[in-house]
Design a protein around this motif. Structure first.
Motif, PDB file in Angstrom:
ATOM      1  N   MET A   1      17.029   5.931 -20.524  1.00  0.00           N
ATOM      2  CA  MET A   1      17.717   5.850 -21.833  1.00  0.00           C
ATOM      3  C   MET A   1      18.385   4.480 -21.908  1.00  0.00           C
ATOM      4  O   MET A   1      19.246   4.157 -21.094  1.00  0.00           O
ATOM      5  N   ALA A   2      17.961   3.664 -22.877  1.00  0.00           N
ATOM      6  CA  ALA A   2      18.512   2.301 -22.883  1.00  0.00           C
ATOM      7  C   ALA A   2      19.112   1.960 -24.242  1.00  0.00           C
ATOM      8  O   ALA A   2      18.645   2.418 -25.284  1.00  0.00           O
ATOM      9  N   ARG A   3      20.161   1.148 -24.153  1.00  0.00           N
ATOM     10  CA  ARG A   3      20.742   0.541 -25.352  1.00  0.00           C
ATOM     11  C   ARG A   3      20.391  -0.942 -25.272  1.00  0.00           C
ATOM     12  O   ARG A   3      20.568  -1.565 -24.212  1.00  0.00           O
ATOM     13  N   LEU A   4      19.877  -1.479 -26.337  1.00  0.00           N
ATOM     14  CA  LEU A   4      19.495  -2.899 -26.326  1.00  0.00           C
ATOM     15  C   LEU A   4      20.107  -3.583 -27.540  1.00  0.00           C
ATOM     16  O   LEU A   4      20.389  -2.931 -28.549  1.00  0.00           O
ATOM     17  N   VAL A   5      20.299  -4.893 -27.420  1.00  0.00           N
ATOM     18  CA  VAL A   5      20.786  -5.683 -28.548  1.00  0.00           C
ATOM     19  C   VAL A   5      19.881  -6.911 -28.701  1.00  0.00           C
ATOM     20  O   VAL A   5      19.456  -7.511 -27.699  1.00  0.00           O
ATOM     21  N   VAL A   6      19.558  -7.258 -29.923  1.00  0.00           N
ATOM     22  CA  VAL A   6      18.794  -8.492 -30.179  1.00  0.00           C
ATOM     23  C   VAL A   6      19.548  -9.255 -31.263  1.00  0.00           C
ATOM     24  O   VAL A   6      19.766  -8.714 -32.362  1.00  0.00           O
ATOM     25  N   ILE A   7      20.003 -10.449 -30.939  1.00  0.00           N
ATOM     26  CA  ILE A   7      20.782 -11.239 -31.890  1.00  0.00           C
ATOM     27  C   ILE A   7      19.968 -12.475 -32.296  1.00  0.00           C
ATOM     28  O   ILE A   7      19.592 -13.285 -31.433  1.00  0.00           O
ATOM     29  N   ALA A  77       9.134  -4.230 -30.952  1.00  0.00           N
ATOM     30  CA  ALA A  77       9.202  -4.702 -29.554  1.00  0.00           C
ATOM     31  C   ALA A  77      10.458  -4.169 -28.863  1.00  0.00           C
ATOM     32  O   ALA A  77      10.406  -3.676 -27.735  1.00  0.00           O
ATOM     33  N   ALA A  78      11.571  -4.199 -29.570  1.00  0.00           N
ATOM     34  CA  ALA A  78      12.835  -3.733 -28.960  1.00  0.00           C
ATOM     35  C   ALA A  78      12.768  -2.231 -28.698  1.00  0.00           C
ATOM     36  O   ALA A  78      13.193  -1.744 -27.649  1.00  0.00           O
ATOM     37  N   LEU A  79      12.187  -1.483 -29.634  1.00  0.00           N
ATOM     38  CA  LEU A  79      12.064  -0.026 -29.433  1.00  0.00           C
ATOM     39  C   LEU A  79      11.162   0.261 -28.236  1.00  0.00           C
ATOM     40  O   LEU A  79      11.448   1.131 -27.416  1.00  0.00           O
ATOM     41  N   SER A  87      14.577   6.939 -30.328  1.00  0.00           N
ATOM     42  CA  SER A  87      15.596   5.904 -30.525  1.00  0.00           C
ATOM     43  C   SER A  87      15.981   5.823 -31.982  1.00  0.00           C
ATOM     44  O   SER A  87      15.218   6.252 -32.864  1.00  0.00           O
ATOM     45  N   TYR A  88      17.185   5.249 -32.196  1.00  0.00           N
ATOM     46  CA  TYR A  88      17.429   4.770 -33.551  1.00  0.00           C
ATOM     47  C   TYR A  88      17.812   3.306 -33.458  1.00  0.00           C
ATOM     48  O   TYR A  88      18.290   2.823 -32.423  1.00  0.00           O
ATOM     49  N   ALA A  89      17.500   2.590 -34.514  1.00  0.00           N
ATOM     50  CA  ALA A  89      17.765   1.148 -34.563  1.00  0.00           C
ATOM     51  C   ALA A  89      18.646   0.866 -35.770  1.00  0.00           C
ATOM     52  O   ALA A  89      18.417   1.410 -36.854  1.00  0.00           O
ATOM     53  N   THR A 109      23.506 -19.869 -42.977  1.00  0.00           N
ATOM     54  CA  THR A 109      22.334 -19.116 -42.499  1.00  0.00           C
ATOM     55  C   THR A 109      22.710 -17.699 -42.061  1.00  0.00           C
ATOM     56  O   THR A 109      23.652 -17.532 -41.292  1.00  0.00           O
ATOM     57  N   ALA A 110      21.962 -16.741 -42.542  1.00  0.00           N
ATOM     58  CA  ALA A 110      22.249 -15.336 -42.223  1.00  0.00           C
ATOM     59  C   ALA A 110      22.097 -15.080 -40.723  1.00  0.00           C
ATOM     60  O   ALA A 110      21.283 -15.707 -40.038  1.00  0.00           O
ATOM     61  N   THR A 111      22.896 -14.159 -40.244  1.00  0.00           N
ATOM     62  CA  THR A 111      22.817 -13.687 -38.853  1.00  0.00           C
ATOM     63  C   THR A 111      22.134 -12.327 -38.859  1.00  0.00           C
ATOM     64  O   THR A 111      22.370 -11.530 -39.766  1.00  0.00           O
ATOM     65  N   ARG A 112      21.272 -12.074 -37.853  1.00  0.00           N
ATOM     66  CA  ARG A 112      20.714 -10.722 -37.773  1.00  0.00           C
ATOM     67  C   ARG A 112      21.027 -10.149 -36.402  1.00  0.00           C
ATOM     68  O   ARG A 112      20.918 -10.848 -35.385  1.00  0.00           O
ATOM     69  N   VAL A 113      21.481  -8.899 -36.424  1.00  0.00           N
ATOM     70  CA  VAL A 113      21.836  -8.198 -35.189  1.00  0.00           C
ATOM     71  C   VAL A 113      21.114  -6.860 -35.196  1.00  0.00           C
ATOM     72  O   VAL A 113      21.213  -6.105 -36.163  1.00  0.00           O
ATOM     73  N   LEU A 114      20.381  -6.600 -34.133  1.00  0.00           N
ATOM     74  CA  LEU A 114      19.615  -5.353 -34.007  1.00  0.00           C
ATOM     75  C   LEU A 114      20.165  -4.572 -32.825  1.00  0.00           C
ATOM     76  O   LEU A 114      20.270  -5.109 -31.715  1.00  0.00           O
ATOM     77  N   LEU A 115      20.575  -3.338 -33.099  1.00  0.00           N
ATOM     78  CA  LEU A 115      21.066  -2.457 -32.022  1.00  0.00           C
ATOM     79  C   LEU A 115      20.052  -1.338 -31.841  1.00  0.00           C
ATOM     80  O   LEU A 115      19.670  -0.700 -32.820  1.00  0.00           O
ATOM     81  N   ILE A 116      19.649  -1.109 -30.602  1.00  0.00           N
ATOM     82  CA  ILE A 116      18.776   0.026 -30.283  1.00  0.00           C
ATOM     83  C   ILE A 116      19.590   1.012 -29.453  1.00  0.00           C
ATOM     84  O   ILE A 116      20.214   0.615 -28.452  1.00  0.00           O
ATOM     85  N   GLU A 117      19.602   2.259 -29.898  1.00  0.00           N
ATOM     86  CA  GLU A 117      20.367   3.296 -29.206  1.00  0.00           C
ATOM     87  C   GLU A 117      19.474   4.509 -28.960  1.00  0.00           C
ATOM     88  O   GLU A 117      18.599   4.787 -29.791  1.00  0.00           O
ATOM     89  N   PRO A 118      19.706   5.224 -27.857  1.00  0.00           N
ATOM     90  CA  PRO A 118      18.987   6.496 -27.698  1.00  0.00           C
ATOM     91  C   PRO A 118      19.396   7.412 -28.853  1.00  0.00           C
ATOM     92  O   PRO A 118      20.557   7.412 -29.259  1.00  0.00           O
ATOM     93  N   LEU A 119      18.441   8.145 -29.405  1.00  0.00           N
ATOM     94  CA  LEU A 119      18.745   9.029 -30.535  1.00  0.00           C
ATOM     95  C   LEU A 119      18.987  10.447 -30.037  1.00  0.00           C
ATOM     96  O   LEU A 119      18.152  11.013 -29.349  1.00  0.00           O
TER      97      LEU A 119
END
Ligand code: PDD
Length: 290
Positions: A1-7, A77-79, A87-89, A109-119
Motif C-alpha cells: 500500500m503506497a502513498r506517492l506524490v508527483v509535483i 504511471a503514478a497509479l 487507489s485514489y488520486a 506558471t501553474a503548479t500541479r500536485v498529484l497525490l496517490i493514496e490507497p483507496l
C-alpha cells in the motif's frame, strides 16, 4: 500500500513533498482539483475528470501547465507505481507562485500536485445501514466560481464540523433559497412518489460524474427523473435519500435533520441504483443482501 506524490511531474516521497510558500493554492486557495479512483486497479473515467479539471481551470483563468495527454500519462504511471489494490488520486492545479498580492496576474506558471493514496471505501455497514445528515445553510467559495471544482472547501469543512458536532455524519448544503443542493463533497438525490429527484446543474452544484452515471442507470431502470432541489422538510419527508461521489459511490441517508427518512433503512431504489452502478463500473456487489 503506497502513498506517492508527483509535483510538476517529478515523483517524490510524501514526507519530502514541498511546494513554495508563495504558491497561490496555499496562500489564497487559488486552485482547482479533481479526485479520481481505480476499479480493479484501472483508473475510472479519467477523461471525464480531466475534461472537468480543464473547465474548472478555464473558468478561473488558470492556464493548464501541460496537456491532457501528459496529465493522463503522469496519473497512470503514478497509479501503476503505487501498486495499491485500489487507489485514489487527487490532482491539484494551482495558479502558481509569484510576488505576494491578491492580483492573480502576479502568478506566472501553474503548479500541479498529484497525490496517490490507497483507496478504502466506507465500511459495508455504512451502505447497509445508511448515514445521518444535517441540512446546513452556507455560502461556498464555489458559488462565485461558476461551479468550478475549486480547492476552497472552507465553508463545507465548517459545515461538516457542525454536522458532526450535532451527531450527524454528513452536512447537506442549503443555499440562499432555502433549498438542499449538495453534500459537502457529494451530490444529493431523493426518491419520492416513485420519482428520482436531484438538483439541476443550474442550482450551482458540481456536475458530478457519479451523479450523471446514476441518472443514466435510473433511465435504464425506467425510474422517472425530476431535476429539482428540495427544502430540508421535503427532503426528510422523502421515501429515500442518498448522496453520490467518486470515492463513496452511492451512500444511503436514513436520517435528515433528526427525522427518519422512509423506513429508516436504505431504500429499494437506492440499492437498485447502486447495484446497477457497480455493474456499470465492473465492480462486484459487496454491500450486503437486500
Ligand atoms: N468531489 N459535489 C461536490 C462539492 C464534491 O466535492 C464532489 C466530489 C461531488 C461528486 O462529484 P463526483 O461524482 O464527480 O465525484 C459533488 C470529490 C470526490 C472530492 O471532493 O474529493
Amino acid at each position: 500500500m503506497a502513498r506517492l506524490v508527483v509535483i510538476d511531474g517529478v515523483p517524490c516521497a510524501p514526507e519530502e513533498a514541498k511546494i513554495s510558500v508563495y504558491d497561490r493554492g496555499f496562500l489564497y486557495g487559488d486552485s482547482v482539483f479533481e479526485t479520481v479512483r481505480t476499479y480493479v486497479g484501472r483508473v475510472f473515467s479519467l477523461d471525464l475528470h480531466l475534461a472537468r479539471l480543464e473547465r474548472s481551470a478555464a473558468s478561473l483563468g488558470i492556464t493548464m501547465p501541460v496537456s491532457r495527454d501528459v496529465l493522463m500519462r503522469e496519473i497512470v504511471a503514478a497509479l501503476a507505481n503505487a501498486h495499491n489494490e485500489e487507489s485514489y488520486a487527487r490532482l491539484m492545479i494551482t495558479r502558481g507562485s509569484g510576488a505576494l498580492g491578491l492580483d492573480p496576474a502576479l502568478a506566472r506558471t501553474a503548479t500541479r500536485v498529484l497525490l496517490i493514496e490507497p483507496l478504502t471505501m466506507p465500511p459495508p455497514e455504512t451502505y447497509a445501514r445508511g448515514i445521518r445528515a444535517l441540512c446546513i445553510p452556507t455560502v461556498r467559495a464555489s458559488d462565485a466560481a461558476h461551479s468550478a471544482k475549486i480547492a476552497n472547501y472552507l465553508a463545507s469543512a465548517l459545515a461538516l464540523r457542525d454536522a458532526r458536532a450535532a451527531g450527524a455524519d454528513e452536512a447537506l448544503v442549503v443555499d440562499r433559497n432555502g433549498l438542499v443542493i449538495e453534500g459537502t463533497t457529494s451530490n444529493v438525490f431523493a426518491v419520492a412518489d416513485g420519482r428520482l429527484l436531484t438538483p439541476s446543474l443550474e442550482s450551482g452544484i458540481l456536475d458530478g460524474i457519479t451523479r450523471e452515471l446514476v441518472l443514466e442507470r435510473a433511465r435504464e431502470l425506467g425510474l422517472a427523473i425530476e431535476l429539482r432541489a428540495l427544502s430540508p422538510a421535503e427532503l426528510s419527508a422523502s421515501d429515500e435519500v442518498f448522496i453520490t461521489s467518486t470515492i463513496r459511490e452511492l451512500v444511503p441517508v436514513v436520517v435528515v435533520d433528526g427525522r427518519t427518512v422512509g423506513l429508516g433503512v436504505p431504500g429499494k431504489w437506492t440499492r437498485a441504483l447502486h447495484r446497477a452502478f457497480r455493474q456499470h463500473v465492473g465492480a462486484a456487489w459487496v454491500f450486503g443482501e437486500d
